[in-house]
Scaffold this motif. Sequence first.
Motif, PDB file in Angstrom:
ATOM      1  N   MET A 111       0.802  -1.186   0.000  1.00 50.85           N
ATOM      2  CA  MET A 111       0.000   0.000   0.000  1.00 50.85           C
ATOM      3  C   MET A 111       0.851   1.259   0.000  1.00 50.85           C
ATOM      4  O   MET A 111       0.530   2.204  -0.704  1.00 50.85           O
ATOM      5  N   ASP A 112       1.947   1.260   0.759  1.00 51.95           N
ATOM      6  CA  ASP A 112       2.841   2.414   0.763  1.00 51.95           C
ATOM      7  C   ASP A 112       3.428   2.657  -0.615  1.00 51.95           C
ATOM      8  O   ASP A 112       3.567   3.795  -1.037  1.00 51.95           O
ATOM      9  N   SER A 113       3.778   1.572  -1.290  1.00 50.36           N
ATOM     10  CA  SER A 113       4.361   1.743  -2.623  1.00 50.36           C
ATOM     11  C   SER A 113       3.308   2.269  -3.593  1.00 50.36           C
ATOM     12  O   SER A 113       3.629   3.013  -4.528  1.00 50.36           O
ATOM     13  N   GLU A 114       2.055   1.898  -3.384  1.00 52.30           N
ATOM     14  CA  GLU A 114       0.979   2.405  -4.246  1.00 52.30           C
ATOM     15  C   GLU A 114       0.791   3.907  -4.034  1.00 52.30           C
ATOM     16  O   GLU A 114       0.647   4.661  -5.002  1.00 52.30           O
ATOM     17  N   ILE A 115       0.822   4.355  -2.799  1.00 57.53           N
ATOM     18  CA  ILE A 115       0.690   5.791  -2.485  1.00 57.53           C
ATOM     19  C   ILE A 115       1.896   6.543  -3.045  1.00 57.53           C
ATOM     20  O   ILE A 115       1.756   7.611  -3.641  1.00 57.53           O
ATOM     21  N   LEU A 116       3.071   5.954  -2.854  1.00 60.34           N
ATOM     22  CA  LEU A 116       4.298   6.578  -3.365  1.00 60.34           C
ATOM     23  C   LEU A 116       4.244   6.703  -4.887  1.00 60.34           C
ATOM     24  O   LEU A 116       4.623   7.737  -5.457  1.00 60.34           O
ATOM     25  N   ALA A 117       3.733   5.679  -5.550  1.00 59.19           N
ATOM     26  CA  ALA A 117       3.618   5.709  -7.009  1.00 59.19           C
ATOM     27  C   ALA A 117       2.647   6.807  -7.437  1.00 59.19           C
ATOM     28  O   ALA A 117       2.889   7.521  -8.424  1.00 59.19           O
ATOM     29  N   LYS A 118       1.541   6.949  -6.680  1.00 58.23           N
ATOM     30  CA  LYS A 118       0.571   8.005  -7.010  1.00 58.23           C
ATOM     31  C   LYS A 118       1.169   9.393  -6.778  1.00 58.23           C
ATOM     32  O   LYS A 118       0.947  10.308  -7.573  1.00 58.23           O
ATOM     33  N   VAL A 119       1.967   9.545  -5.702  1.00 56.40           N
ATOM     34  CA  VAL A 119       2.607  10.839  -5.427  1.00 56.40           C
ATOM     35  C   VAL A 119       3.606  11.165  -6.529  1.00 56.40           C
ATOM     36  O   VAL A 119       3.654  12.293  -7.039  1.00 56.40           O
ATOM     37  N   VAL A 120       4.401  10.158  -6.923  1.00 53.95           N
ATOM     38  CA  VAL A 120       5.386  10.368  -7.997  1.00 53.95           C
ATOM     39  C   VAL A 120       4.662  10.710  -9.297  1.00 53.95           C
ATOM     40  O   VAL A 120       5.078  11.617 -10.043  1.00 53.95           O
ATOM     41  N   ALA A 121       3.573  10.015  -9.588  1.00 59.59           N
ATOM     42  CA  ALA A 121       2.805  10.299 -10.805  1.00 59.59           C
ATOM     43  C   ALA A 121       2.233  11.718 -10.758  1.00 59.59           C
ATOM     44  O   ALA A 121       2.252  12.441 -11.767  1.00 59.59           O
ATOM     45  N   ALA A 122       1.730  12.106  -9.586  1.00 61.22           N
ATOM     46  CA  ALA A 122       1.187  13.457  -9.429  1.00 61.22           C
ATOM     47  C   ALA A 122       2.285  14.503  -9.615  1.00 61.22           C
ATOM     48  O   ALA A 122       2.077  15.532 -10.277  1.00 61.22           O
ATOM     49  N   GLU A 123       3.462  14.244  -9.061  1.00 56.67           N
ATOM     50  CA  GLU A 123       4.588  15.169  -9.216  1.00 56.67           C
ATOM     51  C   GLU A 123       4.989  15.289 -10.679  1.00 56.67           C
ATOM     52  O   GLU A 123       5.301  16.383 -11.162  1.00 56.67           O
ATOM     53  N   ARG A 124       4.970  14.153 -11.390  1.00 52.02           N
ATOM     54  CA  ARG A 124       5.309  14.177 -12.816  1.00 52.02           C
ATOM     55  C   ARG A 124       4.280  15.011 -13.599  1.00 52.02           C
ATOM     56  O   ARG A 124       4.637  15.777 -14.500  1.00 52.02           O
ATOM     57  N   GLU A 125       3.017  14.834 -13.248  1.00 50.93           N
ATOM     58  CA  GLU A 125       1.955  15.608 -13.912  1.00 50.93           C
ATOM     59  C   GLU A 125       2.121  17.101 -13.617  1.00 50.93           C
ATOM     60  O   GLU A 125       1.969  17.934 -14.517  1.00 50.93           O
ATOM     61  N   ILE A 126       2.436  17.406 -12.370  1.00 51.83           N
ATOM     62  CA  ILE A 126       2.657  18.799 -11.988  1.00 51.83           C
ATOM     63  C   ILE A 126       3.844  19.362 -12.762  1.00 51.83           C
ATOM     64  O   ILE A 126       3.796  20.475 -13.302  1.00 51.83           O
ATOM     65  N   GLN A 127       4.925  18.581 -12.838  1.00 56.23           N
ATOM     66  CA  GLN A 127       6.126  19.011 -13.571  1.00 56.23           C
ATOM     67  C   GLN A 127       5.810  19.236 -15.045  1.00 56.23           C
ATOM     68  O   GLN A 127       6.231  20.222 -15.632  1.00 56.23           O
ATOM     69  N   LYS A 128       5.034  18.317 -15.644  1.00 57.72           N
ATOM     70  CA  LYS A 128       4.654  18.482 -17.050  1.00 57.72           C
ATOM     71  C   LYS A 128       3.813  19.747 -17.229  1.00 57.72           C
ATOM     72  O   LYS A 128       3.971  20.485 -18.200  1.00 57.72           O
ATOM     73  N   GLY A 129       2.896  19.962 -16.273  1.00 55.67           N
ATOM     74  CA  GLY A 129       2.060  21.169 -16.334  1.00 55.67           C
ATOM     75  C   GLY A 129       2.901  22.433 -16.221  1.00 55.67           C
ATOM     76  O   GLY A 129       2.684  23.412 -16.953  1.00 55.67           O
ATOM     77  N   LEU A 130       3.869  22.406 -15.303  1.00 54.49           N
ATOM     78  CA  LEU A 130       4.764  23.561 -15.149  1.00 54.49           C
ATOM     79  C   LEU A 130       5.580  23.798 -16.415  1.00 54.49           C
ATOM     80  O   LEU A 130       5.752  24.939 -16.859  1.00 54.49           O
ATOM     81  N   GLU A 131       6.079  22.723 -17.004  1.00 57.56           N
ATOM     82  CA  GLU A 131       6.851  22.855 -18.241  1.00 57.56           C
ATOM     83  C   GLU A 131       5.986  23.398 -19.374  1.00 57.56           C
ATOM     84  O   GLU A 131       6.428  24.232 -20.168  1.00 57.56           O
ATOM     85  N   ALA A 132       4.750  22.922 -19.434  1.00 56.19           N
ATOM     86  CA  ALA A 132       3.829  23.412 -20.465  1.00 56.19           C
ATOM     87  C   ALA A 132       3.527  24.896 -20.250  1.00 56.19           C
ATOM     88  O   ALA A 132       3.487  25.681 -21.214  1.00 56.19           O
ATOM     89  N   GLU A 133       3.315  25.286 -18.999  1.00 47.20           N
ATOM     90  CA  GLU A 133       3.046  26.689 -18.683  1.00 47.20           C
ATOM     91  C   GLU A 133       4.265  27.553 -19.010  1.00 47.20           C
ATOM     92  O   GLU A 133       4.134  28.655 -19.538  1.00 47.20           O
ATOM     93  N   GLU A 134       5.448  27.047 -18.700  1.00 43.95           N
ATOM     94  CA  GLU A 134       6.678  27.784 -18.995  1.00 43.95           C
ATOM     95  C   GLU A 134       6.846  27.972 -20.491  1.00 43.95           C
ATOM     96  O   GLU A 134       7.190  29.062 -20.965  1.00 43.95           O
ATOM     97  N   LEU A 135       6.581  26.908 -21.234  1.00 47.74           N
ATOM     98  CA  LEU A 135       6.675  26.988 -22.690  1.00 47.74           C
ATOM     99  C   LEU A 135       5.653  27.987 -23.243  1.00 47.74           C
ATOM    100  O   LEU A 135       5.966  28.798 -24.120  1.00 47.74           O
ATOM    101  N   ALA A 136       4.430  27.932 -22.716  1.00 48.88           N
ATOM    102  CA  ALA A 136       3.393  28.864 -23.162  1.00 48.88           C
ATOM    103  C   ALA A 136       3.785  30.296 -22.822  1.00 48.88           C
ATOM    104  O   ALA A 136       3.588  31.216 -23.635  1.00 48.88           O
ATOM    105  N   ALA A 137       4.344  30.518 -21.636  1.00 48.84           N
ATOM    106  CA  ALA A 137       4.783  31.857 -21.236  1.00 48.84           C
ATOM    107  C   ALA A 137       5.908  32.345 -22.142  1.00 48.84           C
ATOM    108  O   ALA A 137       5.929  33.514 -22.553  1.00 48.84           O
ATOM    109  N   GLU A 138       6.847  31.468 -22.486  1.00 49.01           N
ATOM    110  CA  GLU A 138       7.942  31.841 -23.387  1.00 49.01           C
ATOM    111  C   GLU A 138       7.403  32.230 -24.755  1.00 49.01           C
ATOM    112  O   GLU A 138       7.855  33.215 -25.354  1.00 49.01           O
TER     113      GLU A 138
END
Length: 105
Positions: free
Chosen positions: A1-28
């Motif tokens: 269960m801990d690994s499942e939560i950790l995987a979801k947190v990592v996935a969420a962080e990746r999504e956040i990072q992708k969103g930030l990169e997309a926003e940065e690209l759009a701002a540029e």
Amino acid sequence: MDSEILAKVVAAEREIQKGLEAEELAAERMLEELRQELDRRTRQEEEALAAERSEALAGARREAAAKARRTIAQARQKARRLAELPAPLLERHVLRHIGGIIPER
């Protein structure tokens, strides 16, 4: 269960990072578009100012030429009047004004 939560947190962080990169690209992209628009407007303003300067210069030249023509016409008219004076009157006129032409020594 801990690994499942950790995987979801990592996935969420990746999504956040992708969103930030997309926003940065759009701002540029948006900043580049704004820079290009400002460059275009600056060129237009420079062209308008150059045209305005040329018009003002042409107007000043026309005014100077007209003033020169008037001055020359007045000088010619005065010269004609002086040429029509009898010699003694012309001599008196010249002697009266010669002090302003030739400085005293």
